[in-house]
Design a protein around this motif. Sequence first.
Motif, PDB file in Angstrom:
ATOM      1  N   PHE A 274       0.875  -1.170   0.000  1.00  0.00           N
ATOM      2  CA  PHE A 274       0.000   0.000   0.000  1.00  0.00           C
ATOM      3  C   PHE A 274       0.909   1.215   0.000  1.00  0.00           C
ATOM      4  O   PHE A 274       1.818   1.318   0.825  1.00  0.00           O
ATOM      5  CB  PHE A 274      -0.916   0.030   1.228  1.00  0.00           C
ATOM      6  N   ARG A 275       0.643   2.149  -0.913  1.00  0.00           N
ATOM      7  CA  ARG A 275       1.447   3.369  -0.994  1.00  0.00           C
ATOM      8  C   ARG A 275       0.558   4.600  -0.941  1.00  0.00           C
ATOM      9  O   ARG A 275      -0.456   4.676  -1.638  1.00  0.00           O
ATOM     10  CB  ARG A 275       2.267   3.391  -2.293  1.00  0.00           C
ATOM     11  N   LYS A 276       0.944   5.543  -0.103  1.00  0.00           N
ATOM     12  CA  LYS A 276       0.298   6.849  -0.045  1.00  0.00           C
ATOM     13  C   LYS A 276       1.395   7.900  -0.052  1.00  0.00           C
ATOM     14  O   LYS A 276       2.157   8.029   0.902  1.00  0.00           O
ATOM     15  CB  LYS A 276      -0.554   7.004   1.210  1.00  0.00           C
ATOM     16  N   GLY A 277       1.500   8.626  -1.154  1.00  0.00           N
ATOM     17  CA  GLY A 277       2.570   9.598  -1.275  1.00  0.00           C
ATOM     18  C   GLY A 277       3.918   8.911  -1.235  1.00  0.00           C
ATOM     19  O   GLY A 277       4.202   7.980  -1.986  1.00  0.00           O
ATOM     20  N   GLU A 278       4.778   9.357  -0.297  1.00  0.00           N
ATOM     21  CA  GLU A 278       6.120   8.793  -0.162  1.00  0.00           C
ATOM     22  C   GLU A 278       6.169   7.610   0.794  1.00  0.00           C
ATOM     23  O   GLU A 278       7.213   6.979   0.956  1.00  0.00           O
ATOM     24  CB  GLU A 278       7.087   9.881   0.332  1.00  0.00           C
TER      25      GLU A 278
END
Length: 284
Positions: free
Chosen positions: A30-34
């Motif tokens: 899961f990626r959110k922004g950096e």
Amino acid sequence: MRSIVQIGFGAALLCAALVANAADRGSGHFRKGEVRLEAKHVIAVTVDEDGDAASAQTYVYLSSVPMDARKVASAFQPSSAAEEQLGDGSAGYVRICINAEGAECGLYFSHNNPSASFNSSGYGVFKLDPAPKGRIAGRWVLAEPDDFFGETYDFDLTFDVAITPPPGTALPADGGEPGKAYRAWTTAVAKGDLAVLRRLVGGDYNAWRIKSDDESDVKAALKDLRDGTPVQARVLRGRIDGDDAVLWVEGKDRDDILRRGRVSLTRADGEWRYMEADLDSVSD
């Protein structure tokens, strides 16, 4: 010979447990922004918060650090127990909610160091796979990054895991001794009977306020309790696990607002004590 048989049986149980754990698989990201979470561990628990047991949900936690499924399943607030297991380092989890019909009911991302959190529902492709009773398997993927207030996010999460139910057994229809104690509690709240409340209260926060030497603290605590506590409560069902019990209750508060939800009680020194409640206002 008997001890050898017992040792052999114990070893067999241990091997079975190891095989069951080995069969649990969780992976993806899961990626959110950096901030990016790589899922390495997975647990699944039954979240039994509704008055109707048939409406119980399943929470699947995919995490970067190991989690204790029993601790999460037995907690009154499962996700608070999950947060506590992240520790102080860089760690996080994604919680996937799955309803009784097998549809997703939301995704929640939480991460420590760096701090990040995110809620989502209705995006990407969610699909459950066939699984034996007591297990849940599937995948939820958002392949093309989406935007949220200037930050993009994407995820691809796969799981195949045994479901850990809340521990304990059902209480009698009236809630048994925990039900009796809760009814005494609601009566004392309605009457403002501090002697009874101080005897029946448990938990650091409630106990500190009710037992405070500052009269203003006590008055504020009593007002808060009266605003959300049924004057008379009906026990819908209950569950007991050793010295801990959960009741599902409903009843109207002093403003004639119908409240329904869960109450947590703990037995200490032979007496059941009120710990906390999670009651919502509902329509008649």
